[in-house]
Design a protein around this motif. Sequence first.
Motif, short mmCIF file in Angstrom:
data_model
loop_
_atom_site.label_atom_id
_atom_site.label_comp_id
_atom_site.label_asym_id
_atom_site.label_seq_id
_atom_site.Cartn_x
_atom_site.Cartn_y
_atom_site.Cartn_z
N GLU A 132 0.82 -1.20 0.00
CA GLU A 132 0.00 0.00 0.00
C GLU A 132 0.86 1.26 0.00
O GLU A 132 0.44 2.31 -0.46
N LEU A 133 2.07 1.14 0.52
CA LEU A 133 2.97 2.29 0.57
C LEU A 133 3.22 2.85 -0.82
O LEU A 133 3.31 4.06 -1.01
N VAL A 134 3.33 1.99 -1.81
CA VAL A 134 3.62 2.44 -3.17
C VAL A 134 2.37 2.47 -4.05
O VAL A 134 2.46 2.74 -5.24
N ARG A 135 1.21 2.25 -3.44
CA ARG A 135 -0.01 2.14 -4.25
C ARG A 135 -0.81 3.44 -4.27
O ARG A 135 -1.44 3.76 -5.27
N TYR A 136 -0.80 4.18 -3.17
CA TYR A 136 -1.69 5.32 -3.06
C TYR A 136 -0.93 6.64 -3.11
O TYR A 136 0.15 6.77 -2.56
N SER A 137 -1.56 7.62 -3.78
CA SER A 137 -0.99 8.97 -3.79
C SER A 137 -1.37 9.68 -2.50
O SER A 137 -2.36 9.33 -1.85
N ARG A 138 -0.57 10.67 -2.15
CA ARG A 138 -0.78 11.35 -0.88
C ARG A 138 -0.73 12.86 -1.07
O ARG A 138 -0.06 13.36 -1.96
N SER A 139 -1.42 13.55 -0.16
CA SER A 139 -1.46 15.00 -0.21
C SER A 139 -0.08 15.59 0.02
O SER A 139 0.71 15.06 0.80
N LEU A 140 0.18 16.71 -0.62
CA LEU A 140 1.46 17.40 -0.43
C LEU A 140 1.49 18.21 0.86
O LEU A 140 2.56 18.64 1.28
N ARG A 141 0.36 18.41 1.50
CA ARG A 141 0.34 19.28 2.67
C ARG A 141 0.73 18.56 3.96
O ARG A 141 0.79 19.19 5.02
N THR A 142 0.99 17.27 3.89
CA THR A 142 1.37 16.55 5.09
C THR A 142 2.76 15.94 4.93
O THR A 142 3.07 15.34 3.91
N GLY A 143 3.57 16.11 5.95
CA GLY A 143 4.87 15.46 5.97
C GLY A 143 5.96 16.28 5.32
O GLY A 143 5.72 17.13 4.45
N ALA A 144 7.19 16.02 5.74
CA ALA A 144 8.34 16.74 5.20
C ALA A 144 8.48 16.52 3.70
O ALA A 144 8.80 17.46 2.95
N SER A 145 8.23 15.30 3.22
CA SER A 145 8.40 15.03 1.79
C SER A 145 7.36 15.77 0.97
O SER A 145 7.67 16.26 -0.13
N GLY A 146 6.14 15.90 1.48
CA GLY A 146 5.12 16.65 0.77
C GLY A 146 5.43 18.13 0.75
O GLY A 146 5.28 18.80 -0.28
N ARG A 147 5.88 18.66 1.89
CA ARG A 147 6.18 20.09 1.95
C ARG A 147 7.38 20.45 1.08
O ARG A 147 7.44 21.54 0.50
N VAL A 148 8.35 19.54 0.98
CA VAL A 148 9.51 19.80 0.11
C VAL A 148 9.08 19.93 -1.35
O VAL A 148 9.53 20.82 -2.07
N ILE A 149 8.19 19.05 -1.79
CA ILE A 149 7.68 19.15 -3.16
C ILE A 149 6.85 20.42 -3.33
O ILE A 149 7.02 21.18 -4.28
N MET A 150 5.97 20.66 -2.39
CA MET A 150 5.09 21.81 -2.47
C MET A 150 5.87 23.12 -2.52
O MET A 150 5.48 24.06 -3.22
N ALA A 151 7.00 23.18 -1.82
CA ALA A 151 7.82 24.39 -1.80
C ALA A 151 8.35 24.75 -3.17
O ALA A 151 8.68 25.91 -3.42
N HIS A 152 8.45 23.77 -4.06
CA HIS A 152 9.01 24.01 -5.39
C HIS A 152 7.95 23.94 -6.49
O HIS A 152 8.30 23.90 -7.67
N MET A 153 6.69 23.95 -6.11
CA MET A 153 5.60 23.93 -7.08
C MET A 153 5.14 25.36 -7.36
O MET A 153 5.29 26.25 -6.52
#
Length: 262
Positions: A132-153
Amino acid sequence: MTKGTAHGKKVFLVQRAFAELDGDGHGPTAIARETGLDTATVYRILQDGVADETFIQMSNGRYRLGPGALRLSMQALAQTPDPDATHAVLDRLQRATGGLVAYYAVVGARRICTDYAIGDFDPRSIGIDPFELVRYSRSLRTGASGRVIMAHMPAPIQEQVLAEPVPAGVGPGVIRDNERLIESLKDIREAGFAIGRQECMPGWDSVSAPVMWGDTIHGSLLLWMRADEMPEDPSHLVTATLTAAEMLSRLADVPWSPPSVA
């Protein structure tokens, strides 16, 4: 520079302006100001792009990106790095830190885990199904990895993410206030990384760094550490994660295709 190359650069500048400007649609004058091109040149490029659906002309005379631009981006993203080489980077980071390592690729305004290295750790021990870890997409607003992506969008994507509710089941450290979240994005762009304190899961801290393709965000590298094992000074974990992310960024510049079958 040849005439064709010069024209191609102008077309690129017009396309990039749509990512830089706020809002969905823009007129030739606004794009000309953003790109430094004259309005007549911008208008010709927009009109040429309407023919192949790179741009769509709206009823108010403005333009927005069309499906042709999406096709170009999908073709570009299809040239992914060598999966064996990228996994080796994740594996080295995992062995060097003892944490759990995951790579999240950008998928529209969300992210999805495409690879991970967890050593001999059993994710089921904390209630995570690795499939399931690699199956579902996740919001960018949660977690360090999401915020890192969001910062460059671009700003329109950031606004879309900020309008989303905080997903259920996240950790107690998730940033719920939008103003704080926006400030964290500025810090990430300045520092080049993010640290999460029990954002995605209770009991787990994290370090994340962006993986870039030129000046475009390709994804984020995430290092999870148990909160009780996260050192007071995590600088060595930050350095290790940044180094690995830089290696992935270099690999992203090298197109890969699967070996041909004889």
